[in-house]
Design a protein around this motif. Structure first.
Motif, short mmCIF file in Angstrom:
data_model
loop_
_atom_site.label_atom_id
_atom_site.label_comp_id
_atom_site.label_asym_id
_atom_site.label_seq_id
_atom_site.Cartn_x
_atom_site.Cartn_y
_atom_site.Cartn_z
N ASP A 287 -6.45 4.62 -2.93
CA ASP A 287 -5.68 3.59 -3.64
C ASP A 287 -6.54 2.98 -4.74
O ASP A 287 -6.75 1.77 -4.79
CB ASP A 287 -5.22 2.53 -2.64
N THR B 68 -1.92 -5.03 -6.80
CA THR B 68 -1.40 -5.57 -5.55
C THR B 68 -0.23 -6.52 -5.84
O THR B 68 0.02 -6.89 -6.99
CB THR B 68 -2.47 -6.38 -4.80
N LEU C 60 -7.64 -0.05 -8.25
CA LEU C 60 -6.73 -1.09 -7.78
C LEU C 60 -7.10 -2.43 -8.41
O LEU C 60 -8.26 -2.83 -8.41
CB LEU C 60 -6.82 -1.21 -6.25
N LEU D 43 0.80 -1.21 0.00
CA LEU D 43 0.00 0.00 0.00
C LEU D 43 0.85 1.28 0.00
O LEU D 43 0.59 2.18 -0.81
CB LEU D 43 -0.97 -0.03 1.19
N THR E 149 -5.77 -1.67 1.73
CA THR E 149 -5.98 -0.59 0.77
C THR E 149 -6.71 0.56 1.44
O THR E 149 -7.14 0.47 2.60
CB THR E 149 -6.74 -1.10 -0.47
N TYR F 26 -13.81 -5.26 -3.74
CA TYR F 26 -12.79 -5.17 -4.80
C TYR F 26 -13.47 -5.38 -6.15
O TYR F 26 -14.39 -6.19 -6.28
CB TYR F 26 -11.69 -6.19 -4.57
#
Length: 339
Positions: free
Chosen positions: A68, A43, A71, A27, A64, A95
């Motif tokens: 961020d 990631t 992602l 992160l 996160t 996500y």
């Protein structure tokens, strides 16, 4: 984490991405790269099985924040069932974007039938891709590939057929590192393959590999015609590569990599690491990260030796404060000599 409102990921010649980097793209590092202009970050590589089984280390890789975004969570694993379950869990947690690693050449990953080993079993690879797309939805999953497994480059027709089948399934993008797994990081990336594949695809093709500088990235775009580039080793050594890329894209020379710029970058990385990764682990990571940033500067070896002995943040600050005046003094002397 709440769902992202983004309808699609930003891609383009002026939208450089940060690659998933095991041990690096945590992160704090992602946020640092975003501040320098990374349009999308990924990631570190996350084990689908580890996620399904609740491995605490796997959970840490997914840390996160709202800033961020966008992602991409990169998963690895060769079993469609685990990939389906992993993406389902991630979607339930908010996500939105995923990538399946079919390009990693690390032996321990290959032994699991994952990473680039998936290219040796296209039918299973397509089952895994379908599972992820079923869980996430069309255009929400990308696939990172290499040219193949062996030393010799396989026929391009096989790669094209495989990628077109991913496209037909609803893949959102493809990332290609144009080397075989056997090559690892040896040899050079194949711009010709990138160009031929880009011509056949309607979805974005991103290039990765040998992008050590913004000049490399812009050159790759010009020679291959891909939709965008993904910086890996170039970002590890210089997170400001994204700002340099954007400057070159706009026709401006990138800012000189002087000591002042580098010092500001390191200070910012330390600040983010201390805020977002509390504890000894963050300090240990910075002791390995900083040497990459300063490797070309005079006195770097002495600094690295001193960093290895730092047991707290105050000692690390003292080591850097001792290092910078000597670097700036030599830099000023060089400027007087050349002016």
């Amino acid at each position: 984490m709440s769902p992202s409102p983004d309808a699609s990921l930003p891609t383009g010649r002026d939208k450089p991405w940060l690659a998933p980097l095991a041990g690096f793209s945590d992160l704090p590092f992602r946020l640092l790269c975003r501040e320098y202009g990374a349009a999308v970050c990924a990631t570190e590589m996350v084990s689908a099985k580890g996620l399904v089984y609740g491995n605490p280390g796997t959970h840490d890789l997914l840390a996160t924040l709202p800033e961020d975004r966008p992602l991409v969570v990169q998963l690895f694993g060769a079993e469609a069932d685990f990939l389906l379950r992993a993406v389902t869990l991630l979607c339930e947690s908010g996500y939105n974007w995923f990538d399946l690693n079919m390009g990693c050449s690390v032996p321990k990953v290959l032994r699991q039938g994952a990473g680039a080993a998936m290219l040796g079993n296209p039918d299973n690879a397509l089952r895994a891709a379908k599972a992820m797309l079923t869980a996430a939805g069309k255009s929400k999953v990308g696939f990172k590939l290499r040219l193949g497994l062996g030393t010799d480059q396989p026929p391009l027709s096989g790669l094209v057929d495989f990628v077109l089948r991913l496209e037909d399934m609803g893949a959102g993008w493809i990332t290609l590192h144009p080397r075989t797994a056997k090559q690892g990081f040896g040899g050079t990336m194949n711009h010709t393959v990138l160009a031929k594949l880009a011509q056949r695809l309607s979805l974005p093709l991103l290039a990765s590999g040998d992008l050590f500088s913004a000049e490399d990235g812009i050159r790759c775009l010009e020679h291959s015609g891909v939709a965008g580039v993904m910086y890996a080793r170039g970002a590890m050594h210089n997170p400001a590569v994204f700002a340099d890329h954007l400057a070159l894209f706009r026709g401006c020379p990138p800012r000189n990599p002087d000591a002042g710029r580098l010092r500001a970058l390191i200070v910012r990385h330390i600040t983010l690491a201390r805020r977002l990764s509390p504890g000894k682990a963050a300090l240990l990571k910075m002791r390995t990260v900083i040497p990459r940033y300063v490797r070309a500067l005079p006195g770097a070896r002495t600094l690295c030796d001193r960093l290895c002995r730092c047991s707290d943040w105050r000692e690390l600050d003292r080591a850097l404060n001792f290092f910078w005046p000597a670097v700036e003094q030599q830099e000023n002397a060089h400027e007087r000599h050349t002016s």
